[in-house]
Design an enzyme around this catalytic site. Structure first.
Site, PDB file in Angstrom:
ATOM      1  N   ASP A  16      -4.312  -7.942  -5.185  1.00 39.45           N
ATOM      2  CA  ASP A  16      -4.066  -6.862  -4.222  1.00 39.45           C
ATOM      3  C   ASP A  16      -3.998  -7.474  -2.828  1.00 39.45           C
ATOM      4  O   ASP A  16      -4.950  -8.105  -2.367  1.00 39.45           O
ATOM      5  CB  ASP A  16      -5.223  -5.849  -4.311  1.00 39.45           C
ATOM      6  CG  ASP A  16      -4.987  -4.620  -3.442  1.00 39.45           C
ATOM      7  OD1 ASP A  16      -3.957  -4.578  -2.734  1.00 39.45           O
ATOM      8  OD2 ASP A  16      -5.842  -3.716  -3.469  1.00 39.45           O
ATOM      9  N   ASP A 114       2.257  -3.807  -3.184  1.00 40.18           N
ATOM     10  CA  ASP A 114       1.364  -4.889  -2.797  1.00 40.18           C
ATOM     11  C   ASP A 114       0.288  -5.212  -3.816  1.00 40.18           C
ATOM     12  O   ASP A 114      -0.698  -5.841  -3.486  1.00 40.18           O
ATOM     13  CB  ASP A 114       0.714  -4.551  -1.455  1.00 40.18           C
ATOM     14  CG  ASP A 114      -0.194  -3.347  -1.557  1.00 40.18           C
ATOM     15  OD1 ASP A 114       0.048  -2.496  -2.416  1.00 40.18           O
ATOM     16  OD2 ASP A 114      -1.152  -3.263  -0.783  1.00 40.18           O
ATOM     17  N   GLU A 115       0.486  -4.777  -5.061  1.00 38.09           N
ATOM     18  CA  GLU A 115      -0.489  -5.099  -6.098  1.00 38.09           C
ATOM     19  C   GLU A 115       0.253  -5.498  -7.366  1.00 38.09           C
ATOM     20  O   GLU A 115       1.393  -5.089  -7.571  1.00 38.09           O
ATOM     21  CB  GLU A 115      -1.362  -3.872  -6.430  1.00 38.09           C
ATOM     22  CG  GLU A 115      -2.206  -3.384  -5.291  1.00 38.09           C
ATOM     23  CD  GLU A 115      -3.022  -2.152  -5.680  1.00 38.09           C
ATOM     24  OE1 GLU A 115      -3.404  -2.024  -6.860  1.00 38.09           O
ATOM     25  OE2 GLU A 115      -3.275  -1.324  -4.793  1.00 38.09           O
TER      26      GLU A 115
END
Length: 362
Positions: A16, A114-115
């Site tokens: 993350d 974003d993960e």
DNA sequence: TCTGGGGTCCTAGGACCC
DNA sequence: TCTGGGGTCCTAGGACCC
């Protein structure tokens, strides 16, 4: 004997990015360093609508967090640096990071911008090697993109994600097989994936505060109160989560667009104009993706935040703007007869299929 | 102290068919 | 006269994710 010797333990990694959007803004603007940076809606001197998307840790010192109304953020910290989201840039950076991650395992699953999850069971022998690999990932992202991330390592996706969140920013948390339940037990149920504010409140009402409480609760009562989800919560609370990394191929189910007015309106001309505009945007995306739609849904949010939808399934698949606009307009009429002020209007199309190989409808 | 915009999945009732 | 049960589609709303 339960299980088998050949059944290899899974090692799953969750990555993350730390406060992704504001971290990119800081990277691009060195003078933002060590100042509170807030990415989100225009605060308009505290009168702005919309919310904080992400903020850096300096802004969090002021109790600002993502999802907070931007007007409230302004009151808490008027001197922060407020930035509109630059999705084109974030998307580009996201693609670079996903490219890096994908190199570490073909069992890879992005989770938003974003993960991502990685199944590294075939790449490493044990958790020690997994840590080494995670450190390499963190270094490579920092070296190439000048951004930090946090990593969780665990036997499944759920625990890896919770572990990742456990130590941020720039963290690395490992939960090995026989420590899963011990790790989860003291955490708030809210830390569990798919348990949000409403479910947390309902669980609190019956005395369940921690994941340990949930694990120890009578599963039949959970099923009675939460249906099939109750059984799942109970399993998850014991750290059991079977979902594979990249398990189900995702097919897009709907495409929509919505927009909040600067101030609540009941001017019908204005509302219909906005609706037409939104339909145009949805239509362009339909065409770009070579899709046909069958269902059109209009969403309205009134000034008091009450939100409603009206939907209509056509008798045929279409990719024509006029079908979309006419249907949306008819559906919206049902909402606008009372002259009540409106805060938001949106349009979504669903029941999609590919238009490839079909003559386009004109 | 007011609450974005992109989505997904689940539930539940009603219509309709066999 | 009254009436079962399974399956599918449609509609509306709710909860959750990033």
């Amino acid at each position: 004997m339960k299980g088998s010797f050949s059944e290899k333990k899974r090692i799953i990694l969750h990555v993350d990015m730390d406060h992704f959007f504001s971290a990119i803004e800081e990277r691009e603007n060195p003078n933002y360093k060590r100042k509170p940076v807030i990415v989100g809606a225009d605060p308009r001197e505290g009168k702005g609508r919309g919310v904080v998307k992400t903020c850096n840790y300096e802004a969090r010192e002021f109790d600002i967090h993502s999802g907070m109304p931007i007007s409230k953020a302004w009151r808490l910290c008027p001197n922060a640096i407020y930035v509109r989201a630059n999705y084109r840039l974030y998307k580009k950076v996201s693609a670079e990071i996903m490219k890096i991650l994908r190199n570490y395992s073909e069992k890879f699953q992005p989770w938003g911008f974003d993960e991502a999850f990685l199944n590294i069971s075939s790449q490493v022998q044990d958790f020690d090697e997994a840590i080494e690999l995670a450190v390499n990932i963190k270094h490579e992202i920092l070296w190439n993109e000048r951004l930090t991330c946090s990593v969780g390592i665990a036997p499944n996706k759920l625990v890896a994600k919770i572990a990742c969140d456990f130590n941020k920013p720039d963290g690395l948390t490992v939960v090995i097989d026989n420590e899963v339940e011990k790790f989860l037990a003291p955490l708030s149920v809210r830390k569990m994936l798919w348990i949000g504010e409403k479910t947390e409140n309902k669980l609190n009402e019956i005395g369940i505060k921690t994941i340990g409480d949930l694990a120890g609760y009578d599963v039949s009562v959970l099923i009675e109160k939460f249906g099939v989800m109750g059984a799942r919560y109970h399993q998850w609370a014991h750290g059991i989560y079977k979902s594979e990394v990249g398990g189900r191929r995702r097919i897009r189910k709907s495409i929509g667009h919505e927009s909040t007015f600067m101030a609540n309106v009941n001017d019908q001309d204005l509302i219909y104009k906005k609706l037409e505009n939104i339909c145009q945007k949805v239509y362009e995306r339909i065409i770009r993706r070579k899709l046909l739609f069958k269902t059109v849904t209009v969403k309205i949010r009134y000034g008091n935040f009450q939100t409603y939808t009206h939907g209509k399934t056509l008798l045929f698949f279409s990719n024509r703007l006029q079908d979309l606009q006419k249907t949306a307009q008819k559906l919206a009429q049902g909402f606008l007869c009372n002259n009540e002020k409106i805060r938001l209007i949106g349009v979504r199309v669903s029941t999609l299929k590919s238009s490839k190989g079909q003559r386009s409808l004109v």
